[in-house]
Design a protein around this motif. Structure first.
Motif, PDB file in Angstrom:
ATOM      1  N   GLU A 111       0.826  -1.212   0.000  1.00 25.42           N
ATOM      2  CA  GLU A 111       0.000   0.000   0.000  1.00 25.42           C
ATOM      3  C   GLU A 111       0.855   1.254   0.000  1.00 25.42           C
ATOM      4  N   GLY A 112       2.143   1.068   0.011  1.00 28.20           N
ATOM      5  CA  GLY A 112       3.032   2.229  -0.014  1.00 28.20           C
ATOM      6  C   GLY A 112       3.436   2.727   1.353  1.00 28.20           C
ATOM      7  N   ILE A 113       3.058   2.019   2.377  1.00 31.96           N
ATOM      8  CA  ILE A 113       3.486   2.435   3.727  1.00 31.96           C
ATOM      9  C   ILE A 113       4.874   1.866   3.973  1.00 31.96           C
ATOM     10  N   ARG A 114       5.771   2.713   4.466  1.00 35.82           N
ATOM     11  CA  ARG A 114       7.130   2.248   4.705  1.00 35.82           C
ATOM     12  C   ARG A 114       7.182   1.595   6.092  1.00 35.82           C
ATOM     13  N   ALA A 115       6.792   0.331   6.074  1.00 36.89           N
ATOM     14  CA  ALA A 115       6.793  -0.414   7.340  1.00 36.89           C
ATOM     15  C   ALA A 115       7.920  -1.425   7.342  1.00 36.89           C
ATOM     16  N   GLY A 116       8.333  -1.788   8.488  1.00 27.12           N
ATOM     17  CA  GLY A 116       9.375  -2.808   8.606  1.00 27.12           C
ATOM     18  C   GLY A 116       9.108  -3.629   9.863  1.00 27.12           C
ATOM     19  N   LEU A 117       9.780  -4.786   9.953  1.00 26.98           N
ATOM     20  CA  LEU A 117       9.576  -5.665  11.111  1.00 26.98           C
ATOM     21  C   LEU A 117      10.882  -5.834  11.867  1.00 26.98           C
ATOM     22  N   LEU A 118      10.849  -5.530  13.152  1.00 26.43           N
ATOM     23  CA  LEU A 118      11.968  -5.894  14.024  1.00 26.43           C
ATOM     24  C   LEU A 118      11.496  -7.114  14.801  1.00 26.43           C
ATOM     25  N   ARG A 119      11.969  -8.283  14.361  1.00 23.47           N
ATOM     26  CA  ARG A 119      11.550  -9.503  15.056  1.00 23.47           C
ATOM     27  C   ARG A 119      12.542  -9.747  16.192  1.00 23.47           C
ATOM     28  N   LEU A 120      12.019  -9.683  17.401  1.00 21.30           N
ATOM     29  CA  LEU A 120      12.879  -9.934  18.565  1.00 21.30           C
ATOM     30  C   LEU A 120      13.069 -11.435  18.716  1.00 21.30           C
ATOM     31  N   ILE A 121      14.305 -11.852  18.764  1.00 23.21           N
ATOM     32  CA  ILE A 121      14.588 -13.263  19.042  1.00 23.21           C
ATOM     33  C   ILE A 121      15.031 -13.404  20.492  1.00 23.21           C
ATOM     34  N   SER A 122      15.898 -12.520  20.933  1.00 29.22           N
ATOM     35  CA  SER A 122      16.210 -12.512  22.366  1.00 29.22           C
ATOM     36  C   SER A 122      15.288 -11.500  23.034  1.00 29.22           C
ATOM     37  N   LEU A 123      14.612 -11.948  24.084  1.00 37.56           N
ATOM     38  CA  LEU A 123      13.716 -11.046  24.807  1.00 37.56           C
ATOM     39  C   LEU A 123      14.348 -10.527  26.084  1.00 37.56           C
ATOM     40  N   TRP A 124      15.199 -11.357  26.695  1.00 40.27           N
ATOM     41  CA  TRP A 124      15.898 -10.913  27.905  1.00 40.27           C
ATOM     42  C   TRP A 124      17.373 -11.295  27.770  1.00 40.27           C
ATOM     43  N   PRO A 125      18.295 -10.448  28.184  1.00 39.70           N
ATOM     44  CA  PRO A 125      18.047  -9.073  28.610  1.00 39.70           C
ATOM     45  C   PRO A 125      17.431  -8.277  27.463  1.00 39.70           C
ATOM     46  N   PHE A 126      16.524  -7.408  27.772  1.00 40.64           N
ATOM     47  CA  PHE A 126      15.813  -6.724  26.710  1.00 40.64           C
ATOM     48  C   PHE A 126      16.803  -5.908  25.882  1.00 40.64           C
ATOM     49  N   PRO A 127      16.751  -6.064  24.563  1.00 41.93           N
ATOM     50  CA  PRO A 127      17.787  -5.458  23.714  1.00 41.93           C
ATOM     51  C   PRO A 127      17.570  -3.967  23.479  1.00 41.93           C
ATOM     52  N   ASP A 128      17.782  -3.209  24.531  1.00 43.21           N
ATOM     53  CA  ASP A 128      17.617  -1.760  24.410  1.00 43.21           C
ATOM     54  C   ASP A 128      18.415  -1.210  23.228  1.00 43.21           C
TER      55      ASP A 128
END
Lengths: 389, 277, 89
Positions: free
Chosen positions: A306-323
């Motif tokens: 649709e033309g929206i510039r979206a992207g996915l950050l798929r978290l694989i490690s949840l902890w420690p939270f990847p600040d």
């Protein structure tokens, strides 16, 4: 039929089974567990496979016994694992803290289901994220990975054992019932290609009391002396000094607990795993993990069309939270959409870390979040400039 | 001989963490006596010190792990048995002893106790029974005699206690014996037998707890309870039915001590298949 | 002490052991179990105290040769604070 240790080859494999095979490939030779939907298949697979590879399978009388048994096996030098779901992890939490305090490597698989309480035993959930980090009493840091496919069930189980041994810490595999019960292509590499990171061993041979909790200043990880190796070690859940003996003063306590936390936080970048999809020019970043990430990926594709510039950050490690992931690359995003099968656990973390608006797509559990729901949220952000909740 | 000679060390010091002596237990407490029996039994066992491991839980008796010069694991309340199970199964050559108290092993740990006995895991279990939760100040527990006082039973314990030898025998243990901290020779001997016994070997040792149980029950000093053992203990023989092995101090019932169960049952073995690669 | 109906043939070969009592003062907690259970009543509570105030046992005057190294005090002391060793006759 030849019984092999590592099932090298390409398989159409059940997620729970892939986890079990990952454990065996990683050298796990002790499983102490208790049946609980949707993780039971891991126990059943290992009941069959452990005798084949010379390992030990024992079905304990309850989850409390299960985690205690794997801690004991780890203390004796074995790579040890248990598998459970939310209610079982709740029962295991006290000894989870013991694993942290004794710095014993274990792998604890949680195939999340609808929670809280008995919840939805046969349906997925993702609501145990905070529990994995905060469930046991006290301040501590652990490592948690969230697989999104049976392939990752295999790969991340191997990684979990390696991380546990490197950092002398319990590692949680935070899967969910969808990933645990789906059947998909799993490629298992040859045994030689699977890394086994060794546990840090004491430098000297046994000769008098050994400071087995004196950490290496570089990584804050002390060497691990196993039972029967002649070091006459003492491990205790009480606050202890470097020799392991109870030393219950405020100063020792602060020092010890701070080190246990710092040990993992410092290693954040080494522990961190994630997948970036279309993030180079993304204005709206969808953050997701586990089975929800599969829907999120589709939503991102649809948004792009649709033309929206979206992207996915798929978290694989949840902890420690990847600040750190949020300050690099995606720091330029205009907004974040966090999709998860709980009422806001990872969203809370993302909100803590970023200053941009964070929108949540939540469901308490029971069925995968549909791509349309995530796409909806992305569209609203793109077209309506929705403010963070 | 002359008068008592003052010295700095004890012949058993190589087996204990002598630098941490004196230990924390109260004057007259029997745990130290049982620990000494354990140390002697280790010396007599012929098994090298390196191969002995002690696992304990929480409570006064649980502190034994910190005082023995062995690979020692002071685990969480009630969970010493499954921890020891995992440890033993991962390294079957080790001689693993679980050394813990009545509250830890029988209340919160009760489920693990009966299952470990049922499986007949090759472990030695020394249960110091002082009739209360000592570390936390003397509360009633699952072995507190009926009618005895405790801080959580100020009007007398309204509950019947476990008959431990009966419980362990019924659960499938291969070896069960009960003594007191007065019967030191028999305790040493039976711990030695327990080391050698393939399977689950349970040794209950009654012990004074002057500041906990004793203080609430007119047994002000450890010595008083030791005298109580001397008066009430009767040697067990096969004519005594298992259900008479319960302890009841309110009536003048005998406390039966002795080797109660010693049978040959196959110890737990993890399943093994021959591998073809 | 010799009250036999018949004199044993090996009476001369029987030897009663003799023991020496050793104490580790800093470990004693004054529980008096050793004193109470010594079969020869060799010990009594002394006036002396150790650094934390517990009264140590002492050999009763006149009983210096009465210890038979039965080692019961050794076995029954909770503190690893008293033991006997055999002395040559």
């Amino acid at each position: 039929m030849t019984r092999r240790t590592v099932l090298t080859g390409t398989h159409f494999m059940h997620g729970d089974h892939a986890c079990a095979e990952g454990a065996i490939a990683a050298g796990c030779r002790f499983f102490g567990g208790y049946p609980i939907t949707p993780s039971t298949e891991i126990a059943e697979r290992l009941a069959r496979r452990m005798p084949e590879v010379g390992g030990v399978f024992i079905q304990m009388e309850d989850e409390l016994g299960s985690i205690a048994s794997i801690l004991g096996a780890s203390a004796a030098g074995a790579r040890a694992m248990t598998a459970t779901s939310g209610p079982g992890l709740s029962l295991m939490l006290e000894n989870f803290g013991l694993g942290v305090m004794m710095e014993l490597p274990i792998v604890l698989v949680n195939i999340q289901r609808g929670s809280p309480s008995t919840g939805l035993p046969t349906l997925p959930g993702q609501a145990d994220v905070m529990q994995a980090k905060w469930g046991s009493h006290g301040d501590y840091e652990i490592i948690a990975y969230a697989p999104s496919s049976p392939q990752e069930m295999f790969d991340l189980t191997v990684l979990a054992f390696n991380m546990a041994d490197r950092y002398r810490v319990p590692v949680v595999l935070l899967a969910d019932e969808v990933i645990g019960h789906m059947v998909e292509r799993v490629v298992i590499p040859p045994a030689e290609a699977i890394e086994h990171w060794p546990r840090k061993k004491p430098d000297e041979s046994p000769n008098g009391p050994l400071p087995i909790f004196r950490p290496d200043p570089e990584d804050l990880v002390p060497p691990l002396a196993h039972a029967g190796a002649g070091y006459r070690v003492h491990f205790s859940g009480l606050t202890h000094n470097e020799y392991g003996f109870p030393a219950m003063s405020p100063d020792t306590h602060h020092q010890l607990v701070s080190r246990l936390v710092e040990k993992i936080q410092r290693a954040g970048p080494d522990i961190s795993r994630c997948e970036s999809y279309g993030l180079d020019d993304a204005e709206i970043v969808v953050v997701a993990f586990g089975c929800t990430a599969r829907s999120a990926r589709q939503a991102v594709d649809l948004a792009r069309r649709e033309g929206i510039r979206a992207g996915l950050l798929r978290l694989i490690s949840l902890w420690p939270f990847p600040d750190h992931l949020f300050s690099e690359g995606v720091g330029r995003a205009e907004a974040f959409v966090v999709a998860e099968m709980n009422l806001g656990q990872v969203r809370r973390e993302v909100t803590r870390v970023v200053s941009q608006p964070v929108i949540g797509v939540h469901h308490a559990g029971g069925a995968m979040i549909q791509p349309a729901a995530i796409l909806n949220a992305v569209q609203e952000v793109a077209h309506g400039g929705r403010a963070a909740r | 001989m002359a008068v008592a000679q003052l010295v700095e060390s004890h012949p058993l010091d190589p087996l204990i963490r002598a630098g941490r002596m004196p230990h924390i237990w109260c004057p007259g407490c029997g745990i130290g006596i049982v620990m000494r029996c354990f140390a002697t039994a280790i010396l007599d066992s012929g098994i090298p010190q390196e191969k002995h491991v002690v696992v304990s839980g929480i409570g006064c008796t649980g502190r034994v792990a910190g005082y023995m010069e062995l690979d020692s694991y002071h685990t969480t309340h009630g969970r010493a048995l499954p921890f020891a199970t995992g440890l033993k199964l991962a390294q079957p050559d080790l001689s693993v002893t679980v050394f813990s108290g009545d509250g830890d092993l029988v209340a919160i740990g009760g489920n693990h106790l009966i299952h470990a006995a049922r499986r007949n895991i090759d472990l030695t279990v020394i249960c110091v029974n002082n009739f209360n939760y000592g570390m936390t100040g003397g509360q009633a527990g699952p072995t507190t005699p009926f009618g005895s006082r405790a801080t959580t039973a100020p009007y007398g314990n309204p509950e019947l206690p476990f008959n431990l030898p009966f419980l362990l025998a019924a659960s499938g243990a291969a070896f069960v014996s009960r003594w007191t901290s007065l019967h030191v020779r028999q305790v040493i001997r039976d711990i030695g037998l327990a080391f050698k016994k393939p399977g689950f070997a349970f040794v209950e040792v009654l012990s004074p707890c002057p500041v906990g149980y004793g203080k609430s029950n007119h047994l002000d000093e450890g010595l008083d309870e030791m005298n109580l053992y001397r008066e009430h203990c009767v040697l067990y023989d096969e004519t005594v039915p298992f259900d008479a092995l319960g302890i009841d101090l309110s009536q003048n019932r005998p406390i039966y001590v002795g080797k109660i169960v010693d049978r040959d049952l196959p110890p737990f073995q993890p399943v093994r298949l021959e591998s073809e690669t | 002490m010799n009250v036999y109906g018949r004199t044993p043939l090996d009476l001369g070969a029987m030897r009663i052991a003799r023991g020496q009592v050793f104490l580790i003062p800093r470990r004693c907690k004054g529980c008096k179990i050793c004193i109470a259970f010594c079969p020869q009543q060799v010990l009594r509570e002394s006036d002396a105290v150790n650094a934390v105030g517990y009264h140590l046992p002492e050999v009763v005057p006149g009983k210096e040769n009465s210890c038979v190294h039965c080692a019961f005090c050794t076995m029954v002391c909770p503190e690893f604070a008293i033991f006997t060793l055999e002395v040559a006759a």
